[in-house]
Motif scaffolding. Sequence first.
Motif, PDB file in Angstrom:
ATOM      1  N   GLY A 405       2.793  49.281  41.098  1.00 37.53           N
ATOM      2  CA  GLY A 405       2.471  50.328  41.956  1.00 37.53           C
ATOM      3  C   GLY A 405       3.289  51.654  41.770  1.00 37.53           C
ATOM      4  O   GLY A 405       3.360  52.585  42.604  1.00 37.53           O
ATOM      5  N   VAL A 406       4.232  51.464  40.989  1.00 30.76           N
ATOM      6  CA  VAL A 406       5.193  52.390  40.896  1.00 30.76           C
ATOM      7  C   VAL A 406       5.133  53.188  39.409  1.00 30.76           C
ATOM      8  O   VAL A 406       5.130  54.458  39.053  1.00 30.76           O
ATOM      9  CB  VAL A 406       6.649  52.200  41.038  1.00 30.76           C
ATOM     10  N   TYR A 407       5.178  52.410  38.161  1.00 26.10           N
ATOM     11  CA  TYR A 407       5.368  52.766  37.008  1.00 26.10           C
ATOM     12  C   TYR A 407       3.778  52.658  36.157  1.00 26.10           C
ATOM     13  O   TYR A 407       3.246  52.004  36.579  1.00 26.10           O
ATOM     14  CB  TYR A 407       6.469  52.154  36.171  1.00 26.10           C
ATOM     15  N   GLY A 408       4.076  53.389  35.053  1.00 28.43           N
ATOM     16  CA  GLY A 408       2.717  52.841  34.304  1.00 28.43           C
ATOM     17  C   GLY A 408       1.482  54.109  34.445  1.00 28.43           C
ATOM     18  O   GLY A 408       1.448  54.418  35.721  1.00 28.43           O
ATOM     19  N   ASP A 409       0.644  54.285  33.538  1.00 32.63           N
ATOM     20  CA  ASP A 409      -0.373  55.050  33.712  1.00 32.63           C
ATOM     21  C   ASP A 409      -1.788  54.353  32.921  1.00 32.63           C
ATOM     22  O   ASP A 409      -1.319  53.951  31.692  1.00 32.63           O
ATOM     23  CB  ASP A 409      -0.220  56.503  32.997  1.00 32.63           C
ATOM     24  N   HIS A 410      -2.778  54.654  33.484  1.00 32.14           N
ATOM     25  CA  HIS A 410      -3.959  53.984  32.643  1.00 32.14           C
ATOM     26  C   HIS A 410      -5.139  54.985  33.091  1.00 32.14           C
ATOM     27  O   HIS A 410      -5.116  55.714  34.001  1.00 32.14           O
ATOM     28  CB  HIS A 410      -4.314  52.435  32.947  1.00 32.14           C
ATOM     29  N   VAL A 411      -6.203  54.924  32.234  1.00 35.74           N
ATOM     30  CA  VAL A 411      -7.520  55.636  32.664  1.00 35.74           C
ATOM     31  C   VAL A 411      -8.633  54.442  32.530  1.00 35.74           C
ATOM     32  O   VAL A 411      -8.644  53.581  31.415  1.00 35.74           O
ATOM     33  CB  VAL A 411      -7.619  56.698  31.283  1.00 35.74           C
ATOM     34  N   LEU A 412      -9.248  54.569  33.526  1.00 38.79           N
ATOM     35  CA  LEU A 412     -10.510  53.868  33.594  1.00 38.79           C
ATOM     36  C   LEU A 412     -11.838  54.501  33.337  1.00 38.79           C
ATOM     37  O   LEU A 412     -11.883  55.757  33.779  1.00 38.79           O
ATOM     38  CB  LEU A 412     -10.748  53.348  35.056  1.00 38.79           C
TER      39      LEU A 412
END
Length: 441
Positions: A405-412
């Motif tokens: 819930g803090v780090y990281g990025d994604h695209v759906l």
Amino acid sequence: MTRLLHRSIGQALPRAASARGVYITDTEGRQYLDGSGGAAVTSVGHAHPEVLAAMRDQIDNLCYAHTGFFTTDAAEALAEKLVDLAPEPLNHVYLVSGGSEAVEAALKMARQYYVEVGEPQRCHIIARRQSYHGNTIGALATGGNAMRRQQFQPLLPETHHVSPCYAYRDKGNDETPEAYAARLADELDAKIRELGPESVMAFVAEPVVGATLGAVAAEADYFKRIRKICDQYGVLLILDEVMCGMGRTGTMFACEQEGITPDIITIAKGLGGGYQPIGAVMLSSAIFDSFANGSGLFQHGHTYLGHPVAAAAANKVVEIIARPATLANVNAMGARLQSGLEAALGESPYVGDIRGRGLFRGIELVADRAQKTPFDPARKIHAKIKRQAMARGLISYPMGGTIGGVYGDHVLLAPPYTIEPAEIDLLIERIAQAIDAAIAE
């Protein structure tokens, strides 16, 4: 100046004016390819003539009748259709107005079931970290996304969480998918024993995790192991298919691909396809019978549940999804989307994983591919991707906080099921450009 409290205050949003097929047009005449179906909502495309006709027919006859006084042909027909399509023993349907309502109702069904059968001590809910089950209090408490929960924590009832099935980050390098699935199942078993098997009410999970992880499916026989453990301890299995169900992953219900059936399943989003707000809970005959032979009621309700116009729209949407050609297109276009994304982004040093099923695909972004290091959250890569995609006429669904819930990025990406090959190729081209531009900022 707007009088609306928007999701983000001060953001200048374009005004949607019309939509057809896989495109939305704003008041300035600009078209946007709906690459995410909004939030994985638009299933059969915008302005489908059959759905519009079904809604008009219903409106001409009956717009609303409270379910405390009446049932309707539209609601009864939708329930029949869903039961016909669902795996046994999901034989009854409870209609609501959306996904969060469906999850809240499912939790209350589970609790009432144990009261009806003489096990009122069962009250504990177990779910998975980094899951998302809705924004109402019970659904938010069940979800495992730390960022969404943080400021509301004092209001949330106690729930318990185990690890998600997130192989990209959590499976050991020398661990087989089967061993990884077994390890996670053992973790659930241990959590149930820690709480006391006689006190655990339900385990809640998404078959394919959507918003908070980005189209992450389970590994190997994970869900078969989970089903066995729930059966062993008399715990209800609730599967949340609000985002991944209704054909989104290539089968009508996502759990079909896992070879299991839950005791309760929640559906929404693609169920109504965006034409009306609607959701549903499907429950097993054992749960229904406990109500019917006990108190004779389900102690729950909302003003608009079973709304006839929403039910008429959903009935037609489900009919269209269930046609062989529709699901065949979901699978064919899903495969084209996966292979196209791999070709366009597979060698990018900033793309760690491309995953998903059907027309439900996720792209996880990393600052260092070899180490799987996430970007600094302060860079807000996901927000930049959304902005860059919109500038290119593409609606996508980027999210931050993929890790804890803090780090990281994604695209759906979750386009309508009616999308065609040329539009898939355009989606790939635009999202690849948007990712490159966002990282370059």
